[in-house]
Design a protein around this motif. Structure first.
Motif, short mmCIF file in Angstrom:
data_model
loop_
_atom_site.label_atom_id
_atom_site.label_comp_id
_atom_site.label_asym_id
_atom_site.label_seq_id
_atom_site.Cartn_x
_atom_site.Cartn_y
_atom_site.Cartn_z
N PRO A 1 0.86 -1.19 0.00
CA PRO A 1 0.00 0.00 0.00
C PRO A 1 0.90 1.24 0.00
O PRO A 1 1.72 1.39 0.90
CB PRO A 1 -0.78 -0.11 1.32
N GLY A 2 0.75 2.07 -1.01
CA GLY A 2 1.61 3.26 -1.10
C GLY A 2 2.74 3.13 -2.10
O GLY A 2 3.45 4.10 -2.36
N SER A 3 2.94 1.92 -2.67
CA SER A 3 3.92 1.79 -3.76
C SER A 3 3.40 2.65 -4.92
O SER A 3 2.20 2.68 -5.17
CB SER A 3 4.01 0.34 -4.26
N ASN A 4 4.28 3.34 -5.61
CA ASN A 4 3.79 4.10 -6.78
C ASN A 4 4.71 4.00 -8.00
O ASN A 4 4.47 4.66 -9.00
CB ASN A 4 3.51 5.56 -6.41
N GLY B 1 8.16 4.21 -3.93
CA GLY B 1 6.88 4.75 -3.48
C GLY B 1 6.97 5.19 -2.04
O GLY B 1 8.06 5.53 -1.55
N PHE B 2 5.84 5.17 -1.39
CA PHE B 2 5.78 5.60 0.01
C PHE B 2 4.98 4.55 0.77
O PHE B 2 3.88 4.81 1.24
CB PHE B 2 5.09 6.97 0.11
N SER B 3 5.55 3.33 0.86
CA SER B 3 4.79 2.25 1.49
C SER B 3 4.38 2.66 2.90
O SER B 3 5.18 3.22 3.65
CB SER B 3 5.63 0.97 1.52
N TYR B 4 3.13 2.41 3.21
CA TYR B 4 2.56 2.77 4.52
C TYR B 4 2.80 4.24 4.87
O TYR B 4 3.00 4.58 6.03
CB TYR B 4 3.12 1.85 5.62
N GLY B 5 2.78 5.09 3.83
CA GLY B 5 2.91 6.52 4.07
C GLY B 5 4.24 6.93 4.67
O GLY B 5 4.35 8.03 5.20
N ASP B 6 5.26 6.04 4.59
CA ASP B 6 6.55 6.32 5.21
C ASP B 6 6.42 6.51 6.73
O ASP B 6 7.28 7.12 7.36
CB ASP B 6 7.23 7.58 4.62
N TYR B 7 5.34 5.99 7.31
CA TYR B 7 5.15 6.15 8.75
C TYR B 7 6.22 5.39 9.52
O TYR B 7 6.75 4.39 9.04
CB TYR B 7 3.76 5.66 9.17
N ILE C 1 14.29 -0.70 -5.29
CA ILE C 1 14.54 0.62 -5.85
C ILE C 1 13.91 1.68 -4.94
O ILE C 1 12.73 1.59 -4.63
CB ILE C 1 13.93 0.74 -7.27
N CYS C 2 14.70 2.64 -4.52
CA CYS C 2 14.21 3.78 -3.73
C CYS C 2 13.53 3.28 -2.45
O CYS C 2 14.21 2.77 -1.57
CB CYS C 2 13.30 4.65 -4.58
N ASN C 3 12.22 3.37 -2.32
CA ASN C 3 11.56 2.85 -1.13
C ASN C 3 11.84 1.35 -0.97
O ASN C 3 11.95 0.84 0.15
CB ASN C 3 10.05 3.12 -1.21
N GLY C 4 12.01 0.66 -2.10
CA GLY C 4 12.35 -0.76 -2.06
C GLY C 4 13.71 -1.01 -1.41
O GLY C 4 13.91 -2.00 -0.71
#
Lengths: 234, 83
Positions: A9-12, A51-57, A86-89
């Motif tokens: 959730p939040g991957s983009n 992306g911003f998985s879990y909103g980066d929380y 990659i990135c958030n990954g």
């Protein structure tokens, strides 16, 4: 063998990665929802997209690293399968412990979205065999937490092991901390695990895979992976 | 029994705290010349059920290890009160 792209959730960046793998590089690709507990049969490569998985929380990638799919990714990596974050990954991979280090807020405290030059430090990995050693490539970055950090002694060990694969660089081929757009220690943009089958990098090769995007240098990654996957399928 | 845990998460010594640095500069610019260093952390409050205080403590410590704290860059202190 095929590629599996995990969607949190939040991957983009998942669709961009799937496009680069499937449409541009002709690698059969399947999307995998993070709640799955197993990977598709014949998976050779797992991609954890940006992306911003879990909103980066809490911390970037912290919650994604505890997703139901992660034990299967860990198991895949332990069998020598390829994992690309990659990135958030990349942040997720450090949070799982599959890669060392942590990604801290950029030194400027700004979200940086720009092209950057990278030096390819290793070409003996399944991800970089199509590059030339020392080649300068251009991939974009887009992140707020990209400052690669490791305590000094562990950083020395990482360098001694030759685990740095991509380093921020200048056009003339010099690379290092002074070229880090985000303050990353030693100019580190991407690293592999000791086995060389898990790569994490902050820049986005999938956004540099077609000339219309301003750079097709990212193809080097997909072509390398394709060759590795085809070699395994024989 | 119900408990409330307060987990205070701080960046370890030597880990660059860009946020803290920016806040320090702002404070100095505002005239707070005495400020030497600012470190910014996280405060996490958790309400939970447990049959005893040691059990509540154990649960919270496990939560810290499993998710709340990244030991590479962070340290924690936990306080617990019965409510």
């Amino acid at each position: 063998m095929k590629a599996a792209v995990v969607i949190f959730p939040g991957s983009n960046c998942d669709r961009d990665v799937i496009h680069a793998l499937e449409a541009v590089s002709c690698i059969p690709t399947q999307a995998v929802w993070h709640k799955e507990t197993s990977l598709p049969q014949d998976t050779g490569l797992v991609v954890l997209p940006g992306g911003f998985s879990y909103g980066d929380y809490l911390r970037c990638g912290a919650m994604a690293a505890r997703s139901p799919i992660v034990p299967a990714v860990r198991e895949h990596a332990s069998r020598g399968g390829l994992v690309l974050g990659i990135c958030n990954g990349f942040q997720v991979l450090t949070e799982t412990g599959l890669l060392p280090g942590a990604l801290l807020a950029n030194i400027s405290l700004e979200f940086i979205c720009s092209n950057c030059l990278l030096k390819v430090e290793r070409t003996d990995t399944p991800f970089t065999s199509a590059f030339k050693k020392g080649q300068i490539v251009q991939f974009p970055i887009a992140h707020h937490e990209g400052l690669f950090f490791l305590p000094e002694n562990e950083l020395e060990e990482l360098e001694a092991n030759g685990q740095v694969v991509f380093r921020y660089a200048s056009a003339d081929g010099s690379a290092g901390q002074q070229y880090s757009p985000n303050g990353a220690l030693n100019g580190i943009a991407g690293i592999v695990n000791k086995g060389g089958n898990v790569l994490g990098l902050m820049p986005h090769p999938e956004r540099a895979s077609e000339r219309i995007l301003g750079s097709s240098d990212g193809l080097g990654i997909w072509n390398s992976i394709k060759e590795w996957l085809e070699g395994r399928s024989k | 029994m119900k408990f409330r845990a307060h987990v205070l998460v701080s960046l370890k010594e030597g880990v660059l705290d860009t946020q803290g640095k920016a806040v320090r500069v702002s404070l100095k610019n505002m005239g707070y010349g005495s400020v030497e260093e600012v470190r910014i952390g996280k405060s996490i409050m958790i309400s939970l059920e447990a049959t005893s205080r040691p059990k509540a403590e154990k649960q919270v410590e496990a939560m810290c290890d499993d998710l709340l704290v990244n030991p590479l860059i962070e340290t924690r202190s936990v306080t617990l009160e019965a409510i």
